[in-house]
Design a protein around this motif. Structure first.
Motif, PDB file in Angstrom:
ATOM      1  N   ASP A  34      14.230  43.661  48.838  1.00  0.00           N
ATOM      2  CA  ASP A  34      15.250  43.527  49.879  1.00  0.00           C
ATOM      3  C   ASP A  34      16.579  44.044  49.338  1.00  0.00           C
ATOM      4  O   ASP A  34      16.618  44.646  48.263  1.00  0.00           O
ATOM      5  CB  ASP A  34      15.352  42.086  50.383  1.00  0.00           C
ATOM      6  N   ALA A  35      17.647  43.840  50.080  1.00  0.00           N
ATOM      7  CA  ALA A  35      18.926  44.468  49.730  1.00  0.00           C
ATOM      8  C   ALA A  35      19.888  43.540  49.007  1.00  0.00           C
ATOM      9  O   ALA A  35      21.004  43.940  48.703  1.00  0.00           O
ATOM     10  CB  ALA A  35      19.594  45.012  50.999  1.00  0.00           C
ATOM     11  N   ASP A  36      19.462  42.301  48.712  1.00  0.00           N
ATOM     12  CA  ASP A  36      20.366  41.355  48.060  1.00  0.00           C
ATOM     13  C   ASP A  36      20.209  41.447  46.543  1.00  0.00           C
ATOM     14  O   ASP A  36      19.331  42.144  46.030  1.00  0.00           O
ATOM     15  CB  ASP A  36      20.079  39.939  48.544  1.00  0.00           C
ATOM     16  N   TYR A  37      21.045  40.716  45.827  1.00  0.00           N
ATOM     17  CA  TYR A  37      20.967  40.723  44.367  1.00  0.00           C
ATOM     18  C   TYR A  37      19.608  40.212  43.902  1.00  0.00           C
ATOM     19  O   TYR A  37      19.094  39.219  44.432  1.00  0.00           O
ATOM     20  CB  TYR A  37      22.051  39.826  43.762  1.00  0.00           C
ATOM     21  N   ASP A  38      19.034  40.894  42.922  1.00  0.00           N
ATOM     22  CA  ASP A  38      17.831  40.372  42.285  1.00  0.00           C
ATOM     23  C   ASP A  38      18.223  39.686  40.983  1.00  0.00           C
ATOM     24  O   ASP A  38      19.408  39.530  40.681  1.00  0.00           O
ATOM     25  CB  ASP A  38      16.800  41.485  42.051  1.00  0.00           C
ATOM     26  N   ARG A  39      17.255  39.268  40.215  1.00  0.00           N
ATOM     27  CA  ARG A  39      17.550  38.531  38.987  1.00  0.00           C
ATOM     28  C   ARG A  39      18.104  39.414  37.872  1.00  0.00           C
ATOM     29  O   ARG A  39      18.495  38.923  36.821  1.00  0.00           O
ATOM     30  CB  ARG A  39      16.293  37.801  38.515  1.00  0.00           C
ATOM     31  N   TYR A  40      18.117  40.710  38.122  1.00  0.00           N
ATOM     32  CA  TYR A  40      18.722  41.644  37.170  1.00  0.00           C
ATOM     33  C   TYR A  40      20.125  42.044  37.622  1.00  0.00           C
ATOM     34  O   TYR A  40      20.733  42.939  37.052  1.00  0.00           O
ATOM     35  CB  TYR A  40      17.844  42.881  37.024  1.00  0.00           C
ATOM     36  N   ASN A  41      20.587  41.400  38.718  1.00  0.00           N
ATOM     37  CA  ASN A  41      21.899  41.687  39.300  1.00  0.00           C
ATOM     38  C   ASN A  41      21.997  43.081  39.887  1.00  0.00           C
ATOM     39  O   ASN A  41      23.089  43.641  40.003  1.00  0.00           O
ATOM     40  CB  ASN A  41      23.017  41.465  38.265  1.00  0.00           C
ATOM     41  N   ASP A  42      20.874  43.649  40.248  1.00  0.00           N
ATOM     42  CA  ASP A  42      20.855  44.929  40.954  1.00  0.00           C
ATOM     43  C   ASP A  42      20.675  44.670  42.450  1.00  0.00           C
ATOM     44  O   ASP A  42      20.100  43.654  42.854  1.00  0.00           O
ATOM     45  CB  ASP A  42      19.705  45.803  40.468  1.00  0.00           C
ATOM     46  N   ARG A  43      21.171  45.608  43.260  1.00  0.00           N
ATOM     47  CA  ARG A  43      20.941  45.585  44.699  1.00  0.00           C
ATOM     48  C   ARG A  43      20.450  46.962  45.135  1.00  0.00           C
ATOM     49  O   ARG A  43      21.039  47.975  44.773  1.00  0.00           O
ATOM     50  CB  ARG A  43      22.228  45.233  45.455  1.00  0.00           C
ATOM     51  N   LEU A  44      19.371  46.968  45.929  1.00  0.00           N
ATOM     52  CA  LEU A  44      18.781  48.224  46.396  1.00  0.00           C
ATOM     53  C   LEU A  44      18.928  48.319  47.908  1.00  0.00           C
ATOM     54  O   LEU A  44      18.495  47.417  48.630  1.00  0.00           O
ATOM     55  CB  LEU A  44      17.297  48.301  46.022  1.00  0.00           C
ATOM     56  N   ALA A  45      19.536  49.397  48.372  1.00  0.00           N
ATOM     57  CA  ALA A  45      19.708  49.591  49.811  1.00  0.00           C
ATOM     58  C   ALA A  45      18.340  49.794  50.467  1.00  0.00           C
ATOM     59  O   ALA A  45      17.582  50.681  50.068  1.00  0.00           O
ATOM     60  CB  ALA A  45      20.602  50.804  50.075  1.00  0.00           C
ATOM     61  N   VAL A  46      18.026  48.979  51.467  1.00  0.00           N
ATOM     62  CA  VAL A  46      16.718  49.067  52.119  1.00  0.00           C
ATOM     63  C   VAL A  46      16.521  50.435  52.765  1.00  0.00           C
ATOM     64  O   VAL A  46      15.449  51.039  52.677  1.00  0.00           O
ATOM     65  CB  VAL A  46      16.568  47.944  53.165  1.00  0.00           C
ATOM     66  N   GLN A  47      17.560  50.931  53.408  1.00  0.00           N
ATOM     67  CA  GLN A  47      17.446  52.240  54.059  1.00  0.00           C
ATOM     68  C   GLN A  47      17.522  53.390  53.057  1.00  0.00           C
ATOM     69  O   GLN A  47      17.397  54.556  53.441  1.00  0.00           O
ATOM     70  CB  GLN A  47      18.536  52.386  55.119  1.00  0.00           C
TER      71      GLN A  47
END
Length: 227
Positions: free
Chosen positions: A33-46
């Motif tokens: 998803d587009a929120d922070y993961d446990r690595y503090n990364d965020r990936l744009a869904v689109q």
């Protein structure tokens, strides 16, 4: 200029769709998803680039591609365990996974997924456009999906089972399949009355079910893309 990075993320399975008769089981996972993961990364869904994965939709176990795997799974039979169909829906990247029924190890993994012993998948991707964020991770605006693996431990804390969504999707497929089967049956009976003897026979029951299931899934995908 920042170089493309490769990352892997672990996420949790949501409930599998009930199998359609004559078709393999399909297990649907929320891949990211587009929120922070446990690595503090965020990936744009689109921002997902899925073309390369669609051309080579391998599903591995623990990212083991023959080079030892991300976590050193130590398998001796390094082969894909299935194939996937990745797609963006709403606020997440989803993937439908079909396990290879001719592979004993793949069947073992599928069994544990079906029992809920294995519930997670991980996406490996290449970061194309990204920058550092305030938490010390990366915000990625564009990334290419490389492969998807079934894994043991999830890393995305929001990737939970979405049973209601899965049940509604499965119910829609069943309803469409039933409607198509009935429609094909009516057309087949009318055709037999007016068809010359030389015409090939109508579809068998199994072929009718297979065609109905294919039509249902194609229509469902079309509805999802238009949503």
């Amino acid at each position: 200029m920042l170089k493309p990075l490769q990352r892997a993320r672990l996420v949790v399975r949501k409930d599998a769709l009930p199998p359609v008769e004559g078709h393999p089981k399909i297990f649907t996972f929320r891949a990211n998803d587009a929120d922070y993961d446990r690595y503090n990364d965020r990936l744009a869904v689109q921002g997902w680039k899925l073309e390369a994965y669609a051309a080579n939709p391998v599903v591995l176990y623990m990212h083991d591609d023959g080079s030892g795997g991300l976590f050193g799974a130590g398998r001796t039979d390094i082969l894909p365990i299935g194939k996937g169909r990745a797609f963006v829906q709403g606020d997440a990247l989803l993937v439908d996974i079909e396990f290879d029924q001719d592979d004993e190890f793949a069947r073992r993994v599928e069994s544990k997924v079906e029992k809920g012993i294995l519930n997670a998948v991980s996406v490996r991707y290449r970061m194309l456009r990204y920058h550092e964020n305030e938490r010390g991770g990366y915000d990625c605006d564009e990334q290419e999906l490389l492969e998807i693996s079934v894994v043991t431990i999830p890393g995305n804390q929001r990737a939970v089972r979405l049973k209601k969504h899965s049940d509604e999707r499965a119910a829609l497929i069943r309803d469409i399949t039933d409607a198509v089967v009935k429609a094909l049956g009516r057309k087949a009976r009318k055709k037999r009355k007016s068809t010359p003897p030389a015409t090939p026979p109508s579809l068998s029951e199994s072929d009718t079910q297979a065609l109905a299931a294919h039509t249902a899934r194609a229509l469902l995908q079309h509805l999802q893309e238009k949503a």
